[in-house]
Design an enzyme around this catalytic site. Structure first.
Site, PDB file in Angstrom:
ATOM      1  N   ARG A 234      20.754  42.981 -54.780  1.00 30.69           N
ATOM      2  CA  ARG A 234      19.676  42.276 -55.222  1.00 30.69           C
ATOM      3  C   ARG A 234      18.500  42.357 -53.961  1.00 30.69           C
ATOM      4  NH1 ARG A 234      21.367  43.534 -59.170  1.00 30.69           N
ATOM      5  NH2 ARG A 234      21.703  42.188 -61.311  1.00 30.69           N
ATOM      6  N   GLU A 263      10.336  43.863 -57.960  1.00 29.69           N
ATOM      7  CA  GLU A 263      10.658  45.316 -58.683  1.00 29.69           C
ATOM      8  C   GLU A 263       9.706  45.026 -59.851  1.00 29.69           C
ATOM      9  OE1 GLU A 263      15.317  45.612 -57.156  1.00 29.69           O
ATOM     10  OE2 GLU A 263      14.742  45.661 -59.441  1.00 29.69           O
ATOM     11  N   HIS A 281      16.268  50.911 -58.236  1.00 26.56           N
ATOM     12  CA  HIS A 281      17.263  50.220 -58.788  1.00 26.56           C
ATOM     13  C   HIS A 281      17.816  50.698 -59.904  1.00 26.56           C
ATOM     14  CE1 HIS A 281      18.353  45.838 -60.025  1.00 26.56           C
ATOM     15  NE2 HIS A 281      19.376  46.753 -60.364  1.00 26.56           N
TER      16      HIS A 281
HETATM   17  C1  8YV Z   1      21.081  46.915 -63.959  1.00 27.69           C
HETATM   18  C2  8YV Z   1      22.118  45.870 -62.269  1.00 27.69           C
HETATM   19  O1  8YV Z   1      21.680  45.911 -64.851  1.00 27.69           O
HETATM   20  O2  8YV Z   1      24.129  45.450 -63.475  1.00 27.69           O
HETATM   21  C3  8YV Z   1      23.584  44.922 -62.631  1.00 27.69           C
HETATM   22  O3  8YV Z   1      23.463  43.870 -62.138  1.00 27.69           O
HETATM   23  O4  8YV Z   1      21.545  45.683 -61.400  1.00 27.69           O
HETATM   24  C4  8YV Z   1      22.185  47.095 -62.807  1.00 27.69           C
HETATM   25  O5  8YV Z   1      23.170  47.720 -63.502  1.00 27.69           O
HETATM   26  C5  8YV Z   1      20.478  47.833 -64.655  1.00 27.69           C
HETATM   27  O6  8YV Z   1      19.728  48.663 -63.622  1.00 27.69           O
HETATM   28  C6  8YV Z   1      19.683  47.835 -66.014  1.00 27.69           C
HETATM   29  O7  8YV Z   1      18.604  47.255 -65.565  1.00 27.69           O
END
Ligand code: 8YV
Length: 315
Positions: A234, A263, A281
């Site tokens: 993150r 983001e 991302h």
């Molecule tokens: C997002 C992610 O979910 O699973 C996670 O924690 O950060 C990613 O897989 C994906 O980018 C959908 O927004």
């Protein structure tokens, strides 16, 4: 009676359509702010499940408005926007999808490490700009072979990175809150010491208050002018102003990032630096993995309502 499911974060359309045969879906995600509040008041008392993700807040207040909630199915790996304690104190399971995305996120971490060490972005420009013909060969780069990889975090994704890194001839050590049984790689409880030792640092810890700015200026300087930072966790885990300063001064060699503060509009000072490699991302952004994430989110709900063992409970 089809169980009522409140959708805070959608799955891929085919999975939601299929769910509608077995569940009554309430699309909180599609409502405007007034509509969300009205929906919560109206259907909240009969909601038995929620579909959530680590990108939409599930607060204590919302959980309190769902007196008959039985399960929260998170379609992402990260759940830093979800009040886990508010669920746990009521014995409500939270499930996630790390198992579905670990391989693609691990591939992305290695892709970013390789792209950074081999100068993929600048090399691409060296060709497209005509510089190759005008100025000659692209400068020699740095191999992954025999480099030291420090992994920050040792969850499922980190464990998928280890064999990939070792297949590239890298030496692996890791930092985590506690040493993980069965990993059998050097555990370094001191993050600074790991950064000093490493050529490449891959960050794959959970987001949230507990890891905010974990990678600060001191860690970045310890990684050093020849060092490469890779973040697939993150944006909040890295102190972004310290990162920008370290990249501008050369105290840190290169940063390859899939995640950012703010983001989808990351800091333009950061994104315009020459020593960054950027990805939007999208570490889990493949048809195969997003389908698997949606399927696992549904499978956890189906298991719950069938009285069967959940597949990926996290609390
Ligand atoms: C997002 C992610 O979910 O699973 C996670 O924690 O950060 C990613 O897989 C994906 O980018 C959908 O927004």
């Amino acid at each position: 009676m089809k169980p009522d499911v409140l959708v805070f974060s959608p799955l891929l359309p085919p999975y939601l359509e299929a769910m509608a045969a077995r569940y009554t879906l309430h699309r909180h995600d599609l409502a405007d702010e007034d509509g969300k509040a009205a929906m919560l008041a109206d259907v909240g008392p009969r909601v038995r499940a929620v579909l959530v993700s680590g990108h939409v807040a599930l607060t204590e207040t919302i959980v309190a408005a769902l007196p008959n909630l039985e399960i929260a199915s998170c379609s992402s790996a990260g759940y830093d926007t979800i009040d886990v304690n508010a669920l746990t104190v009521r014995g409500i399971p939270l499930t996630n999808t790390s198992d579905a995305l670990s391989d693609d996120v691990a591939d992305t971490a290695m892709m970013l490490a390789l792209a950074a060490r081999r100068g993929l972005v600048a090399a691409h420009r060296h060709v497209t700009s005509g510089d190759w013909g005008q100025t000659g060969a692209f400068p020699l780069q740095s191999s992954l072979r025999a480099k030291r990889l420090g992994i920050v975090g040792m969850g499922k994704i980190a464990q998928a990175i280890i064999p990939r890194a070792e297949a590239s001839g890298m030496e692996v050590a890791y930092f985590s809150r506690t040493e993980k049984p069965g990993i059998n790689r050097p555990f370094q409880p001191d993050l600074m010491a790991l950064a000093q030792w490493a050529d490449i640092l891959i960050v794959i810890v959970a987001g949230g208050a507990g890891t905010m700015n974990l990678i600060d200026g001191a860690v970045l300087r310890a990684l050093g002018p020849q060092g490469t930072l890779v973040n697939v966790s993150r944006g909040s885990v890295v102190d972004e102003s310290a990162l920008i300063a370290a990249l501008q001064t050369g105290a840190l060699g290169h940063a390859a990032l899939d995640v950012f503060w703010n983001e989808p509009n990351p800091n333009s000072v950061l994104t315009s630096l020459p020593n960054v490699t950027l990805y939007p991302h999208h570490a889990s952004g493949t048809h195969e993995t997003r389908s698997a994430m949606s399927q696992l989110a549904v499978d956890n709900l189906d298991a719950h309502f069938a009285g069967a063992q959940l597949l990926s409970r996290v609390n």
